[in-house]
Design an enzyme around this catalytic site. Sequence first.
Site, mmCIF file in Angstrom:
data_model
loop_
_atom_site.group_PDB
_atom_site.id
_atom_site.type_symbol
_atom_site.label_atom_id
_atom_site.label_comp_id
_atom_site.label_asym_id
_atom_site.label_seq_id
_atom_site.Cartn_x
_atom_site.Cartn_y
_atom_site.Cartn_z
ATOM 1 N N LYS A 24 0.812 -1.223 0.000
ATOM 2 C CA LYS A 24 0.000 0.000 0.000
ATOM 3 C C LYS A 24 0.844 1.271 0.000
ATOM 4 O O LYS A 24 0.602 2.188 -0.786
ATOM 5 C CB LYS A 24 -0.828 -0.004 1.286
ATOM 6 C CG LYS A 24 -2.271 0.195 1.095
ATOM 7 C CD LYS A 24 -3.029 0.004 2.403
ATOM 8 C CE LYS A 24 -2.178 -0.246 3.625
ATOM 9 N NZ LYS A 24 -2.802 0.157 4.874
ATOM 10 N N ARG A 75 -11.784 3.424 8.696
ATOM 11 C CA ARG A 75 -11.585 2.188 9.442
ATOM 12 C C ARG A 75 -12.887 1.530 9.876
ATOM 13 O O ARG A 75 -12.852 0.479 10.509
ATOM 14 C CB ARG A 75 -10.745 2.470 10.678
ATOM 15 C CG ARG A 75 -9.444 3.190 10.314
ATOM 16 C CD ARG A 75 -8.293 2.604 10.993
ATOM 17 N NE ARG A 75 -8.396 2.708 12.438
ATOM 18 C CZ ARG A 75 -7.354 2.493 13.236
ATOM 19 N NH1 ARG A 75 -6.199 2.180 12.719
ATOM 20 N NH2 ARG A 75 -7.500 2.591 14.532
ATOM 21 N N ARG A 98 10.411 -10.102 7.032
ATOM 22 C CA ARG A 98 10.952 -8.767 7.307
ATOM 23 C C ARG A 98 12.033 -8.818 8.382
ATOM 24 O O ARG A 98 11.913 -9.544 9.360
ATOM 25 C CB ARG A 98 9.830 -7.824 7.789
ATOM 26 C CG ARG A 98 8.794 -7.597 6.741
ATOM 27 C CD ARG A 98 7.989 -6.377 7.011
ATOM 28 N NE ARG A 98 7.238 -6.467 8.267
ATOM 29 C CZ ARG A 98 6.158 -5.731 8.502
ATOM 30 N NH1 ARG A 98 5.716 -4.877 7.591
ATOM 31 N NH2 ARG A 98 5.516 -5.842 9.639
ATOM 32 N N ARG A 101 11.287 -7.818 13.919
ATOM 33 C CA ARG A 101 10.529 -6.896 14.772
ATOM 34 C C ARG A 101 9.766 -7.690 15.825
ATOM 35 O O ARG A 101 9.265 -8.773 15.548
ATOM 36 C CB ARG A 101 9.484 -6.145 13.942
ATOM 37 C CG ARG A 101 10.053 -5.098 13.050
ATOM 38 C CD ARG A 101 8.964 -4.577 12.121
ATOM 39 N NE ARG A 101 9.558 -3.800 11.062
ATOM 40 C CZ ARG A 101 9.876 -2.499 11.185
ATOM 41 N NH1 ARG A 101 9.602 -1.854 12.297
ATOM 42 N NH2 ARG A 101 10.443 -1.869 10.202
ATOM 43 N N ARG A 147 -3.369 -9.659 13.921
ATOM 44 C CA ARG A 147 -3.564 -8.464 13.092
ATOM 45 C C ARG A 147 -4.399 -8.761 11.854
ATOM 46 O O ARG A 147 -5.229 -7.955 11.456
ATOM 47 C CB ARG A 147 -2.207 -7.869 12.675
ATOM 48 C CG ARG A 147 -1.443 -7.269 13.846
ATOM 49 C CD ARG A 147 -0.402 -6.263 13.370
ATOM 50 N NE ARG A 147 0.654 -6.833 12.553
ATOM 51 C CZ ARG A 147 1.752 -7.422 13.027
ATOM 52 N NH1 ARG A 147 1.930 -7.547 14.323
ATOM 53 N NH2 ARG A 147 2.666 -7.881 12.204
#
Length: 222
Positions: free
Chosen positions: A14, A89, A123, A156, A167
């Site tokens: 995005k 949202r 990541r 992370r 999530r």
Amino acid sequence: MRKYVIMGVQGSGKGTQSALLAADLDLVHISVGDIFRWHVKNHTKLGAQVRRLVAAGELVGDDLVEDVVSDRLQLHDWNYGFIIDGFPRNRRQAEFFLESYDLDGVIHLDLPDDEVRRRVLARRLCSRCGMDYNLIAHRPSTEGRCDVCGGELVTRADDTPEALARRLRDYHTKIDPVVELFRRKEYVMTIDARAGKTTVQQAIRTRLGLPPYAPPHPAESA
Ligand SMILES: [Zn+2]
């Protein structure tokens, strides 16, 4: 004047796609995540509020996000339009947004959950300078070491499979109904986000009726 909303799960590209489109069309890229990060980094009152929420393991509330976005849009510095990322949202915000702004389209980057998991869990972050890496798309030249400063690459803290599953669940619960609402109003352009960034950008531009994308560095396109 062009007014777009871009929606997509974490890892869908995005931010990258918004930035490419914004740079080319002189749009203001309004990223809710970036705004909050700026406030945290610059120790504003809002930043302190966000830090407290995050430390308590809570999400930033929809109302706070709405205030931040309203304030940002009221600057009216978007002469050629905007592309907004991270808002709306919920359905109420989506309805309000549709009434208040004459949207030109909603770009929906569609990425299956298993591909999100593959991308996000690859990541890495330099523990010394904070540079981002990705073991799929942006590997360091020496395994486990930062190309820039030689620091150790780490995962992370919130990129565990469990946290990501949570999530993803939150995202689908909250955002799927928003996409559905936009879809009923025929605003949504669903783009397959599994391809490389140039292909995805090209697909977006075709759907928006824009001229073809000319990457500045063809060698980097994938
Ligand atoms: Zn580094």
